[in-house]
Design a protein around this motif. Structure first.
Motif, mmCIF file in Angstrom:
data_model
loop_
_atom_site.group_PDB
_atom_site.id
_atom_site.type_symbol
_atom_site.label_atom_id
_atom_site.label_comp_id
_atom_site.label_asym_id
_atom_site.label_seq_id
_atom_site.Cartn_x
_atom_site.Cartn_y
_atom_site.Cartn_z
ATOM 1 N N ASP A 1 0.816 -1.212 0.000
ATOM 2 C CA ASP A 1 0.000 0.000 0.000
ATOM 3 C C ASP A 1 0.851 1.265 0.000
ATOM 4 O OD1 ASP A 1 0.777 -0.921 2.600
ATOM 5 O OD2 ASP A 1 -0.568 0.549 3.501
ATOM 6 N N CYS A 2 2.157 1.123 0.185
ATOM 7 C CA CYS A 2 3.049 2.281 0.097
ATOM 8 C C CYS A 2 3.159 2.692 -1.366
ATOM 9 C CB CYS A 2 4.434 1.940 0.650
ATOM 10 S SG CYS A 2 5.581 3.341 0.638
ATOM 11 N N ALA A 3 2.939 3.961 -1.630
ATOM 12 C CA ALA A 3 2.920 4.438 -3.013
ATOM 13 C C ALA A 3 3.861 5.623 -3.191
ATOM 14 C CB ALA A 3 1.494 4.846 -3.404
ATOM 15 N N PHE A 4 4.275 5.850 -4.421
ATOM 16 C CA PHE A 4 5.080 7.030 -4.757
ATOM 17 C C PHE A 4 4.133 8.215 -4.938
ATOM 18 C CE2 PHE A 4 7.388 3.371 -6.680
ATOM 19 C CZ PHE A 4 8.523 3.427 -5.904
ATOM 20 N N PRO A 5 4.610 9.449 -4.743
ATOM 21 C CA PRO A 5 5.945 9.809 -4.243
ATOM 22 C C PRO A 5 5.979 9.771 -2.718
ATOM 23 C CG PRO A 5 4.727 11.792 -4.752
ATOM 24 C CD PRO A 5 3.820 10.646 -5.115
ATOM 25 N N PHE A 6 7.198 9.753 -2.170
ATOM 26 C CA PHE A 6 7.366 9.846 -0.725
ATOM 27 C C PHE A 6 8.734 10.436 -0.405
ATOM 28 C CE2 PHE A 6 8.612 5.374 -1.743
ATOM 29 C CZ PHE A 6 9.925 5.370 -1.286
ATOM 30 N N ILE A 7 8.883 10.852 0.841
ATOM 31 C CA ILE A 7 10.187 11.296 1.339
ATOM 32 C C ILE A 7 10.821 10.097 2.029
ATOM 33 C CG2 ILE A 7 11.454 12.858 2.856
ATOM 34 C CD1 ILE A 7 10.120 14.274 0.524
ATOM 35 N N GLY A 8 12.016 9.735 1.601
ATOM 36 C CA GLY A 8 12.695 8.585 2.160
ATOM 37 C C GLY A 8 13.909 8.984 2.985
ATOM 38 N N ILE B 1 17.781 11.080 17.691
ATOM 39 C CA ILE B 1 16.463 10.782 17.145
ATOM 40 C C ILE B 1 15.645 12.052 16.934
ATOM 41 C CG2 ILE B 1 14.238 9.705 17.707
ATOM 42 C CD1 ILE B 1 15.854 7.380 18.918
ATOM 43 N N ASP B 2 15.770 13.007 17.844
ATOM 44 C CA ASP B 2 15.059 14.281 17.675
ATOM 45 C C ASP B 2 15.440 14.950 16.356
ATOM 46 O OD1 ASP B 2 13.615 14.096 19.992
ATOM 47 O OD2 ASP B 2 14.872 15.486 21.151
ATOM 48 N N VAL B 3 16.727 14.916 16.021
ATOM 49 C CA VAL B 3 17.188 15.517 14.776
ATOM 50 C C VAL B 3 16.627 14.761 13.574
ATOM 51 C CG1 VAL B 3 19.205 15.993 13.334
ATOM 52 C CG2 VAL B 3 19.286 16.475 15.792
ATOM 53 N N LEU B 4 16.668 13.425 13.629
ATOM 54 C CA LEU B 4 16.158 12.623 12.517
ATOM 55 C C LEU B 4 14.670 12.872 12.291
ATOM 56 C CD1 LEU B 4 17.964 9.237 13.305
ATOM 57 C CD2 LEU B 4 18.530 10.837 11.463
ATOM 58 N N VAL B 5 13.914 12.905 13.376
ATOM 59 C CA VAL B 5 12.471 13.138 13.265
ATOM 60 C C VAL B 5 12.202 14.532 12.709
ATOM 61 C CG1 VAL B 5 10.327 13.418 14.571
ATOM 62 C CG2 VAL B 5 11.865 11.533 15.110
ATOM 63 N N THR B 6 12.880 15.530 13.264
ATOM 64 C CA THR B 6 12.672 16.918 12.827
ATOM 65 C C THR B 6 12.965 17.082 11.347
ATOM 66 O OG1 THR B 6 13.206 17.783 15.031
ATOM 67 C CG2 THR B 6 13.395 19.310 13.175
ATOM 68 N N LYS B 7 14.098 16.560 10.895
ATOM 69 C CA LYS B 7 14.502 16.742 9.494
ATOM 70 C C LYS B 7 13.570 16.011 8.527
ATOM 71 C CE LYS B 7 18.390 19.119 10.126
ATOM 72 N NZ LYS B 7 18.683 20.428 9.520
ATOM 73 N N LEU B 8 13.164 14.799 8.888
ATOM 74 C CA LEU B 8 12.304 14.018 7.989
ATOM 75 C C LEU B 8 10.971 14.727 7.776
ATOM 76 C CD1 LEU B 8 11.532 11.540 6.345
ATOM 77 C CD2 LEU B 8 10.870 10.408 8.471
ATOM 78 N N PHE B 9 10.348 15.166 8.853
ATOM 79 C CA PHE B 9 9.033 15.788 8.700
ATOM 80 C C PHE B 9 9.139 17.225 8.198
ATOM 81 C CE2 PHE B 9 8.110 12.072 11.196
ATOM 82 C CZ PHE B 9 6.897 11.657 10.659
ATOM 83 N N GLN B 10 10.284 17.848 8.415
ATOM 84 C CA GLN B 10 10.544 19.154 7.803
ATOM 85 C C GLN B 10 10.611 19.006 6.290
ATOM 86 O OE1 GLN B 10 14.097 21.079 9.323
ATOM 87 N NE2 GLN B 10 14.268 22.437 7.567
ATOM 88 N N ALA B 11 11.300 17.962 5.822
ATOM 89 C CA ALA B 11 11.394 17.707 4.379
ATOM 90 C C ALA B 11 10.027 17.401 3.789
ATOM 91 C CB ALA B 11 12.341 16.535 4.123
ATOM 92 N N ALA B 12 9.223 16.617 4.519
ATOM 93 C CA ALA B 12 7.879 16.283 4.038
ATOM 94 C C ALA B 12 7.027 17.538 3.900
ATOM 95 C CB ALA B 12 7.224 15.286 4.995
ATOM 96 N N ALA B 13 7.124 18.432 4.871
ATOM 97 C CA ALA B 13 6.346 19.671 4.819
ATOM 98 C C ALA B 13 6.802 20.567 3.680
ATOM 99 C CB ALA B 13 6.469 20.410 6.158
ATOM 100 N N GLN B 14 8.115 20.656 3.486
ATOM 101 C CA GLN B 14 8.647 21.509 2.422
ATOM 102 C C GLN B 14 8.228 21.036 1.040
ATOM 103 O OE1 GLN B 14 12.898 22.040 2.714
ATOM 104 N NE2 GLN B 14 12.795 22.980 4.749
ATOM 105 N N HIS B 15 8.063 19.735 0.863
ATOM 106 C CA HIS B 15 7.769 19.174 -0.455
ATOM 107 C C HIS B 15 6.334 18.669 -0.594
ATOM 108 C CE1 HIS B 15 11.928 19.434 -1.932
ATOM 109 N NE2 HIS B 15 12.244 19.261 -0.666
ATOM 110 N N GLY B 16 5.508 18.987 0.379
ATOM 111 C CA GLY B 16 4.099 18.634 0.288
ATOM 112 C C GLY B 16 3.845 17.140 0.210
ATOM 113 N N ALA B 17 4.694 16.347 0.856
ATOM 114 C CA ALA B 17 4.562 14.888 0.804
ATOM 115 C C ALA B 17 3.483 14.400 1.766
ATOM 116 C CB ALA B 17 5.887 14.227 1.131
ATOM 117 N N GLU B 18 2.830 13.325 1.383
ATOM 118 C CA GLU B 18 1.810 12.711 2.230
ATOM 119 C C GLU B 18 2.326 11.446 2.904
ATOM 120 O OE1 GLU B 18 -1.538 11.963 -0.243
ATOM 121 O OE2 GLU B 18 -1.984 14.096 -0.568
ATOM 122 N N ARG B 19 3.477 10.950 2.410
ATOM 123 C CA ARG B 19 4.034 9.697 2.924
ATOM 124 C C ARG B 19 5.517 9.870 3.209
ATOM 125 N NH1 ARG B 19 0.256 8.604 -0.793
ATOM 126 N NH2 ARG B 19 1.697 9.251 -2.437
#
Length: 339
Positions: free
Chosen positions: A125-132, A246-264
Motif C-alpha cells: 500500500d506504500c505508493a510514490f511519491p514519498f520522502i525517504g 532521534i530528535d534531529v532525525l524526526v525533525t529533518k524528515l518531517f521538515q522535508a515532508a512539509a517543504q515538499h508537500g509529501a503525504e508519505r
C-alpha cells in the motif's frame, strides 16, 4: 520473475529468493558481528575473507529454503555499491559466475535503493511519491522519491552517519559492538532528559545532518563528570544521547515532508530498527497526519531480499548489467548505475 538477490556490501553475507519483487521465498543472512566485536568495528580485510567462506553456503541455503534449484532462477540482482570494495567484489563475483554459467540476466543494484525498496516487500500500500530517510551505519540521507530510479537528494550528513555515531559513542563508553543495539537496550533503563546534549539542526531551512558534535559532547561529559562506566549514569548518558540523535532525525524528515508537500514518509536502514526511533516517528506522523512506513527490523538491516526486490524492477524492463560491471565504494543513488 524469480530473482536471486545477493548482498555483501559490508559485514553481512546475504542471499534471498524473491518472486515478482514482492514475495520473499527465502532470505538468509550470515552475520560477522562476532568476528569484528573485539576490534570495535568492521575490519575490511576480515570482512572480505569471511564473505569468501560464506557466499557459497549462503546462496545454497537460500535456494534450499525456497525449495528451488539454480535452474529455477530467472534473474540475478547483486549489490554493486556503495560499500566496502573487497566485500562487494565477493558478491559480484559470485553473481557473475552464476549468471555466466546459467545464462541469466544480471543487474547491479544500489545498496541504498535496496533499503528504500524493502518497504514494498511488506507494505504494497506504500505508493510514490514519498520522502525517504536512509539511516544506517554508513549513511544518513533524505530523498524525494518519485518512483523506482527517480531520486532527488534533499540532505545528507556532513560528517558522521547516525549509526556511526551510535557505534562511536558505544565504543567510547566501553559498551561493545555493534553500538546501536546496545544503546537501544540500555536507553530503556535511563532517562532521556537527564542530560541536555546538543541537537545540530544546521539552520531553519537546512535538511543536512551533523552528528560529530554530539559525539564530542558525550566525550566531554564523561571526562568532566568523571563518569564510572559501570554505574547507573551510563544508561542516562546513552538515553540522552539517543534522544538527541532521534530528535534531529524526526525533525529533518518531517521538515522535508512539509517543504515538499509529501503525504508519505519511508524510513529505511539499520538504525530504523531502533525502538525509540520507531516510537517517536509514529507519534510525529500521527501529529502531522502523515502516512509512515517502516519495514520490520529484519528488513531494516542489510539483507538480500531488498536487493532482489529492487533488481526485479529493472530485470522486468530488460535493463541489465554486463559481466564487466564493477564494484563502487561510492555510488550516487539513481537509475541503473555504471557499467
Amino acid at each position: 520473475m524469480i530473482v536471486l538477490g545477493i548482498e555483501s556490501s559490508c559485514d553481512e553475507t546475504a542471499a534471498a529468493v524473491v518472486q515478482d519483487g514482492k514475495t520473499i521465498m527465502s532470505s538468509v543472512v550470515a552475520s560477522q558481528v562476532d568476528f569484528h566485536k573485539k576490534y570495535g568495528g568492521v575490519v575490511p580485510e576480515i570482512a572480505s575473507r569471511m564473505h569468501i567462506e560464506a557466499i557459497g553456503p549462503v546462496i545454497q541455503e537460500a535456494l534450499e529454503k525456497a525449495h528451488l534449484m539454480l535452474d529455477d532462477i530467472q534473474g540475478i540482482a547483486v549489490t554493486q555499491g556503495p560499500g566496502l570494495i573487497g566485500s562487494l567484489l565477493i558478491g559480484i563475483s559470485a553473481a557473475k559466475a552464476i549468471a555466466y554459467v546459467k545464462q541469466l540476466p544480471l543487474v547491479g543494484v544500489n545498496h541504498l535503493e535496496g533499503h528504500l525498496t524493502a518497504i514494498f516487500l511488506e507494505r504494497p500500500d506504500c505508493a510514490f511519491p514519498f520522502i525517504g530517510l536512509v539511516v544506517s551505519g554508513g549513511h544518513t540521507s533524505l530523498y524525494h522519491v518519485n518512483g523506482m530510479g527517480q531520486y532527488r537528494l534533499l540532505g545528507q550528513t556532513r560528517d558522521d552517519a547516525a549509526g556511526e555515531a551510535f557505534d562511536k559513542v558505544a565504543k567510547l563508553l566501553g559498551l561493545g559492538y555493534p553500538g546501536g543495539a546496545v544503546i537501544d537496550r540500555l536507553s530503556r533503563e535511563g532517562k532521556a532528559d537527564a542530560i541536555a546534549f546538543p541537537r545540530a539542526l544546521l539552520g531553519r531551512d537546512s535538511l543536512d545532518f551533523s552528528f560529530s558534535g554530539i559525539k564530542t559532547a558525550v566525550l566531554r561529559y564523561v571526562r568532566d563528570h568523571n563518569v564510572e562506566l559501570e554505574s547507573k549514569p551510563v544508561s542516562d548518558i546513552v538515553a540522552s544521547f539517543q534522544e538527541a540523535v532521534i530528535d534531529v532525525l524526526v525533525t529533518k524528515l518531517f521538515q522535508a515532508a512539509a517543504q515538499h508537500g509529501a503525504e508519505r514518509v519511508v524510513i529505511a536502514g539499520g538504525v530504523a530498527a531502533n525502538t525509540r526511533l520507531r516510537e517517536k516517528m509514529n507519534a510525529r506522523s500521527v501529529q502531522d497526519n502523515m502516512s509512515l512506513f517502516i519495514p520490520s527490523p529484519v528488513l531494516c538491516t542489510d539483507n538480500a531480499a531488498m536487493i532482489a526486490a529492487a533488481g526485479d524492477f529493472y530485470l522486468e524492463q530488460g535493463l541489465t548489467s554486463p559481466l564487466s560491471m564493477n564494484a563502487y565504494s561510492r555510488l550516487p543513488l539513481g537509475m541503473l548505475q555504471a557499467p
